[in-house]
Scaffold this active site. Sequence first.
Site, PDB file in Angstrom:
ATOM      1  N   SER A   1      42.053  38.409  45.080  1.00 18.72           N
ATOM      2  CA  SER A   1      43.210  37.204  45.547  1.00 18.72           C
ATOM      3  C   SER A   1      42.583  35.948  46.774  1.00 18.72           C
ATOM      4  O   SER A   1      42.115  35.209  46.310  1.00 18.72           O
ATOM      5  CB  SER A   1      44.142  37.676  46.609  1.00 18.72           C
ATOM      6  OG  SER A   1      45.343  38.185  45.003  1.00 18.72           O
TER       7      SER A   1
ATOM      8  N   HIS B   1      45.632  43.170  38.923  1.00 23.15           N
ATOM      9  CA  HIS B   1      46.630  42.940  39.026  1.00 23.15           C
ATOM     10  C   HIS B   1      47.367  43.704  37.246  1.00 23.15           C
ATOM     11  O   HIS B   1      48.459  44.885  38.100  1.00 23.15           O
ATOM     12  CB  HIS B   1      47.377  41.976  40.108  1.00 23.15           C
ATOM     13  CG  HIS B   1      47.496  41.971  41.700  1.00 23.15           C
ATOM     14  ND1 HIS B   1      46.995  40.876  41.629  1.00 23.15           N
ATOM     15  CD2 HIS B   1      46.908  42.849  42.453  1.00 23.15           C
ATOM     16  CE1 HIS B   1      46.798  40.149  42.882  1.00 23.15           C
ATOM     17  NE2 HIS B   1      46.730  41.889  43.726  1.00 23.15           N
TER      18      HIS B   1
ATOM     19  N   LYS C   1      47.246  40.006  56.502  1.00 19.46           N
ATOM     20  CA  LYS C   1      46.588  38.667  55.654  1.00 19.46           C
ATOM     21  C   LYS C   1      47.874  37.858  55.976  1.00 19.46           C
ATOM     22  O   LYS C   1      48.928  37.627  55.926  1.00 19.46           O
ATOM     23  CB  LYS C   1      46.428  39.222  54.077  1.00 19.46           C
ATOM     24  CG  LYS C   1      45.946  40.033  53.925  1.00 19.46           C
ATOM     25  CD  LYS C   1      46.590  40.223  52.399  1.00 19.46           C
ATOM     26  CE  LYS C   1      45.440  41.853  52.037  1.00 19.46           C
ATOM     27  NZ  LYS C   1      45.586  41.936  50.254  1.00 19.46           N
TER      28      LYS C   1
END
Length: 168
Positions: A132, A17, A41
Amino acid sequence: MTTVVCPGSFDPITLGHLDVVRRAASMFDDVVVGVAKNPGKSGLLDLETRAGLVRAALESSGEPGLARVRVAVVPGLLVDFCREIGAVGVVKGLRGGGDFDAEQPMALMNRHLSGVETIFLPGDQRYAHVASSLVKDIVRHGGPVDDLVPAGVPEVLRAALGQPAAGS
Ligand code: PNS
């Protein structure tokens, strides 16, 4: 001044990121990292905690280009946030075809809703495997993630996942 948003779940921010934000900041005058909820998510950290980790990563980078990047929580639709702050576009990194398949409908929908365009940056190959979700899974099982995320993130993840602190 051209403002763009780098949106994402950032649950938590990774070095991949950060690389995309750095590259966006090298092209645009004003970059805002927008920390948003992805309904697909489940999410571990709350949005303010995620935003705090992004801010800390930008500050501790010591890079002038990153120091001027702003961070905000996106409370609702990304396109409404873009309108509020006067952003003309969205910048997203793509690690591969899977990311493109997920991102293309959102990019087209955002343009449909508001005219906001999405600019895709190819992810740097150094971070092609960094996600992640994988970082959280590794921490959940007691593995090392220090070279995958900015400093300070592993400790916050371990605490959120009820794992013992490193070295204890
Ligand atoms: O890091 P992610 O999970 O790929 O980011 C996706 C995110 C959070 C940018 C996307 O879910 C989003 O824009 N959420 C905000 C709400 C919204 O605008 N939903 C409609 C998207 S077309």
